[in-house]
Design an enzyme around this catalytic site. Sequence first.
Site, mmCIF file in Angstrom:
data_model
loop_
_atom_site.group_PDB
_atom_site.id
_atom_site.type_symbol
_atom_site.label_atom_id
_atom_site.label_comp_id
_atom_site.label_asym_id
_atom_site.label_seq_id
_atom_site.Cartn_x
_atom_site.Cartn_y
_atom_site.Cartn_z
ATOM 1 N N LYS A 72 0.842 -1.207 0.000
ATOM 2 C CA LYS A 72 0.000 0.000 0.000
ATOM 3 C C LYS A 72 0.869 1.246 0.000
ATOM 4 O O LYS A 72 1.866 1.311 0.732
ATOM 5 C CB LYS A 72 -0.916 -0.018 1.229
ATOM 6 N N SER A 141 -9.378 2.199 2.658
ATOM 7 C CA SER A 141 -8.423 2.907 1.843
ATOM 8 C C SER A 141 -7.384 2.004 1.171
ATOM 9 O O SER A 141 -6.686 2.467 0.276
ATOM 10 C CB SER A 141 -7.695 3.941 2.708
ATOM 11 N N SER A 165 -9.991 -0.016 6.792
ATOM 12 C CA SER A 165 -9.291 0.076 5.506
ATOM 13 C C SER A 165 -8.659 -1.205 4.996
ATOM 14 O O SER A 165 -8.210 -1.243 3.851
ATOM 15 C CB SER A 165 -8.220 1.167 5.580
#
Lengths: 423, 423
Positions: A72, A141, A165
């Site tokens: 990420k 996210s 997330s």
Amino acid sequence: MILTATEAARRISSGTLTAEAYARSCLEAVAAREPVVRAFAALDAEAALRAARELDAGPSRGPLNGVPFAVKDVIDTADLPTEMGSPIWQGYRPRVDAACVALSRAAGGVMLGKTVTAELAYVAPGPTTNPHDPAHTPGGSSSGSAAAVAAGMVPLALGTQTGGSVLRPASFCGVVGLKPSYGAIARPGMKLMADSLDTIGLMARTVEDANLFLAVLTAERPEPLPDIAPPRIGLCRTHLWDLAEPAAREAVENAARRLEAAGAVLRDVALPPDFAALTEARVTINDHEISRALAWEWEYRRAGLGGRVAATVERGRAIPRAAYAAAQEAAAAARARFPEAMAGCNALLTLGAAGEAPEGLASTGDSRFQGLWTLLHGPAVGLPTHCGPKGLPVGIQLVAPRHADRHLLAVTRWAMDRLGSPS
Amino acid sequence: MILTATEAARRISSGTLTAEAYARSCLEAVAAREPVVRAFAALDAEAALRAARELDAGPSRGPLNGVPFAVKDVIDTADLPTEMGSPIWQGYRPRVDAACVALSRAAGGVMLGKTVTAELAYVAPGPTTNPHDPAHTPGGSSSGSAAAVAAGMVPLALGTQTGGSVLRPASFCGVVGLKPSYGAIARPGMKLMADSLDTIGLMARTVEDANLFLAVLTAERPEPLPDIAPPRIGLCRTHLWDLAEPAAREAVENAARRLEAAGAVLRDVALPPDFAALTEARVTINDHEISRALAWEWEYRRAGLGGRVAATVERGRAIPRAAYAAAQEAAAAARARFPEAMAGCNALLTLGAAGEAPEGLASTGDSRFQGLWTLLHGPAVGLPTHCGPKGLPVGIQLVAPRHADRHLLAVTRWAMDRLGSPS
């Protein structure tokens, strides 16, 4: 679909597969799916193949030998930018890998690329689409990490969870999501937002792979999950139950029925009534901490912050310290009481998300169904066990008190073996 | 001795002093003392004077308007290197200021320089000497921050505390040290070592200055400390009492007698007996977390790690997760019980350090006297109230449960007003 990480590492170590061939199979999936899925913020195929060839040329480096993983884009990598989904951080090149990336590479993992994150791991989405239907959000996210694993581009990916997330995109994209106990995966090199909530987690396609990756990320020796006797599972609807779509509620109740039929002891578990206030406490903590964590961006690059981040900083700055302290004390007390609230169960079974992935890319969905458990600091696993009326994935979630990660994974594997994925 | 921060900010805002003149007075102290004290790892006098002149040319930017501050070299600054007392990090230039630095600058603070830290904020000392006697350690790991404030080079400095790295050097150097509640000062841009213990703190010359700086660092509006009625103070010897030097024990008992004579209600407070195990629990947590936090350094720059850091990583890697979890649960339980353990007191009075600064620079001293309170996550203030037989400072410590920072500062101010510094 590419091999699982566990199977690939086994074959690479035994010489029946090369790291390079496995990396190429991932890159082929990227080539096929990325134009629509848009999971990656940065990817260096040549560097990944070079790393794979180096692994092929030497002895096994560890349990991830030759296994590609994605990161990420709020987690530092030395050889690819870390842009955090924010124009403020465009072109940022950290000097060193985050601790979790260093551990993955040292175990033989091949860093394939950086995955799209919502702006600063918060709510404003990036370009990623849901691999099951590009008209729907992948969730966020950790959007790109979930989508990349779901699209078979990579068997493992790192995410982060402050609200929901990791688990929400895992549910929307139909992959296994693991948010371990708060602090279990060391955070140096991760962008801190709400420090007392931010947790590094991971996406995988199987519980076995999640267990393998977690061991690497916590610098522990990987061990297969033990076979366990049928567990005691608490069906925990929580105060949020009525806010979920019927498909999400049905997934949980269907899972409960089938696990009971398979021998698990099922019971309804109601959390203490005051736990309902934790949803708001999480927001108070989140906003207060983010408003301080983003001090540099706020003071010196305010125009580069999206509207929802800026609004959160303003809200957070207005929260009195006493209100923040009260929220923290409520959270600490709930964490201490949570083992007893489990009523003797090995794990709680609960909603994975509000339902199927919402249509459109404007919102990554509602984080409350994951945020409650994030606040409690225990491990949470999302399992891709069901489908909704639109044919999109609907996950369930299993949770346990902090530090029970291995135990929860064993229960989860037991459950997943019996539930399976939707056909 | 240079003006306090509070007084300087007041004069600069009212036009009776310029930021430049105040910065020059600090730089004069640096010029006079730095050759022996060696508090700074990096300093850019021209940049500081330029920043001061810019402040003089405009309206007040905030409560630190024109006040120089120094930054421990494990906290990121964009315009000076952040080398962490480690050859591994030599020449490292972060892209942005840490959140705490950004808040200080946004409030008008003038960043004077980076202060020497023990290697990676741990135990291997840098070159700093004790401003009261260069043959003695200044303590660590925030060695340079304490020494710079003590030598009058700067009125405020940032430090960090994982064991005793703010309060111990504050005691050895004779300055006010404040380790606020865990998490009170946002950590983005600070090198994380033992994540669940690492706390940003500060050094100042007065409690009033500490209060001002804390408000800035927590993005709160500074307010003068309230005048309070004589407080209830618990004299808490702890299980470590007999390990301290007579001078340290006498300082605490002398302070207790004088505060009682001044009207405080003094009582002996014994912590629950099982709190004694927290000293070992802190080490378990510390070692386990550091061994993961330093994954990049360990995997890729091992030769650059000093022997004691390397040994800690090895020890930490060998700690079973169950032992770590047990230590964390013991700590969480103790935090929850701590308010009751205070037995109705407003603050506990306890040892600030083992005694005077040890002779020589090889060791920064024993962290146990501060580490217990670090683990409890509450605020701790070190006060420079006494001297030992060698004429070196001996501090006392006042502590309170988490989130009681403002209240503790008010009690501390009350106490300091009555105790004063040794002549």
